[in-house]
Design a protein around this motif. Sequence first.
Motif, PDB file in Angstrom:
ATOM      1  N   LEU A  77       0.820  -1.217   0.000  1.00 28.99           N
ATOM      2  CA  LEU A  77       0.000   0.000   0.000  1.00 28.99           C
ATOM      3  C   LEU A  77       0.857   1.271   0.000  1.00 28.99           C
ATOM      4  O   LEU A  77       0.383   2.350   0.383  1.00 28.99           O
ATOM      5  CB  LEU A  77      -0.931  -0.002   1.212  1.00 28.99           C
ATOM      6  CG  LEU A  77      -1.962  -1.142   1.244  1.00 28.99           C
ATOM      7  CD1 LEU A  77      -2.734  -1.122   2.554  1.00 28.99           C
ATOM      8  CD2 LEU A  77      -2.922  -1.044   0.059  1.00 28.99           C
ATOM      9  N   GLN A 121      -4.187  -3.325  -2.496  1.00 30.52           N
ATOM     10  CA  GLN A 121      -2.745  -3.518  -2.649  1.00 30.52           C
ATOM     11  C   GLN A 121      -2.300  -3.426  -4.101  1.00 30.52           C
ATOM     12  O   GLN A 121      -3.046  -3.731  -5.033  1.00 30.52           O
ATOM     13  CB  GLN A 121      -2.343  -4.894  -2.097  1.00 30.52           C
ATOM     14  CG  GLN A 121      -2.832  -6.071  -2.929  1.00 30.52           C
ATOM     15  CD  GLN A 121      -2.455  -7.413  -2.332  1.00 30.52           C
ATOM     16  OE1 GLN A 121      -2.375  -7.567  -1.120  1.00 30.52           O
ATOM     17  NE2 GLN A 121      -2.211  -8.397  -3.175  1.00 30.52           N
ATOM     18  N   SER A 141       0.473   1.429   7.047  1.00 27.57           N
ATOM     19  CA  SER A 141       0.504   0.027   6.616  1.00 27.57           C
ATOM     20  C   SER A 141       1.815  -0.622   7.027  1.00 27.57           C
ATOM     21  O   SER A 141       2.735   0.043   7.528  1.00 27.57           O
ATOM     22  CB  SER A 141       0.311  -0.073   5.095  1.00 27.57           C
ATOM     23  OG  SER A 141       1.392   0.534   4.416  1.00 27.57           O
TER      24      SER A 141
END
Length: 422
Positions: free
Chosen positions: A274, A314, A282
Motif C-alpha cells: 500500500l 494492494q 501500513s
Amino acid sequence: MSPLSISNKPAPNTSYYTPSQEPKSGVAVQQENFTTPSLFQPITIRGLEFQNRLWVPPMDQCSADDGHLTAWHFSHLGAIFTRGPGLTFIECTAVTANSRITPEDSGLWKDSQIEPIRRIIEFAHSQGQKVGIQLAHAGRKASTIAPWLVAAGTADESVGGWPDDVWGPSDLRHSEPLPQPKALSREQIADIVKAWADAAKRAVAAGIDVIEIHHAHGFLLHSFVSPVSNNRIDEYGGSFENRIRLTLEVVDAIRAVIPADMPFFVRISATDGLEHLPEQPSWKIEDSIKLAAKLYEHGVDVLDVSAGGSSPKQKLPSGPAYQVPFSSAIKSALSSTPASGLLVAAVGNINNGVLAQNILDEKKADIIFVGRQFARRPGLVWDFADDLNVKIRVARQIEWGFTARGIPGLATQPTTEVKVNA
C-alpha cells in the motif's frame, strides 16, 4: 539363466513394504570436473540436513474432511515427494476449527487429525524426504468459499461455514465479500496462543520435520502487526512493539514445545503493498526487517518472504521472481547485524533453474520456494536440475525408465558431500 540373489531392499522404519531409496531422490550426482550449483548442494539447519535448496511451500487444497487430510492429499503430496525437493510442506493447517480459511481446510485442533498426517509423513520418510507443516489462523479472512468456486465469498452455515464466529485484532472487515469480524479479547488471545502450541505438539507427534507459522497474507498474525487491520489501544495495538507482541508470544510458545533441533520457520508478508497510498498507515519492508531480527532472537531459523493480503487495494509487482526484491532487501539489511544467521527464502514465480540459481548466487536468498510450478509439474526438481546441467537421483521406480536396466554401480553412485551449516 540362473536365478539371482539380489534383494529389492525395503525402506527402513516403515510399517509396509516399499523399496529403499538410497541415495534418495533429489540428491545431486557427483560429476567429474563439475561443481554442483548451490541450488543442489545440501544445507543443514539445526539437526536436519536437506539434500537441496529447492523446496515446496504450502499449497491449499480445500479437500480435508473436518480438518482431516484425505487420499487427495496423499496423492498430491506423494507425487512430489518421490521427485525429491529438499523439503515439502503440508498445506496451511488450522490451529482451531474457526481459524480455517474454508470449511475444507486441513486442521490440527484435535488428536484424531494426527493419524492422516502421520501416514503421509511415514510415506515421505520411506522415500528419504523431509516434510514441514504450516500452522495457521485465518483471522478475519476465515469462513470463506473454496477459491475455484468464487473469487471471494463468505461460507455460511449451510455449507459448513461460521460467519458469526470470525475474529481478528479489531472489528475491521477485510472487504465486502468476506465476513465481518469481531475483536478478540485478551482471554481469547491467550487461548489462541495455547492452541498454536497444542497444534505444534500434535505435529511433532505425527513425526513432522519442520514447523512454520503463517504470518502472511492478511491472516491473524499479519493482521495484528499491520495498522491496516489493527486499531487496538491495548498492549496488542498501537506501537510496533505492541503489534508484534502476539507474534512473539506464538513463536515462544511453539519453540518451547518442539525439539531443540527442529527447524522453525515463519512466513511473512514483507509489505502490505500500500505504499501508493501514503495516507494509509501500513506494514512496510522496514517493519519486516525489524521483525526479522526479533524472530531470530526468539529462535526462528528461516524467514519465508511473501507479500500482500491485507487489503484489496494492494499493488504488488508481477512477473518472474516478482517477490524476490523483498527477500533480497531483508537479507541485505540483516547481513551485518546479529541476525545475519537468519536464513531467508525467496518465493514468487521462480520458474526455471537458472533463475533460481541466480537468486542464490546474487545472495538475494538462501533457499528457493516454488509452489504452483510443482502443482503443474511434480518433477520440477528434475527440470531445474536439467536447466543447470546437474544430474540427480530420482525414485528408482521412476528413474530406471529414463536410464537403463541394472546399470552397474548406479545404486551406489557417489553423491556430493558439500554441506552448508546454518
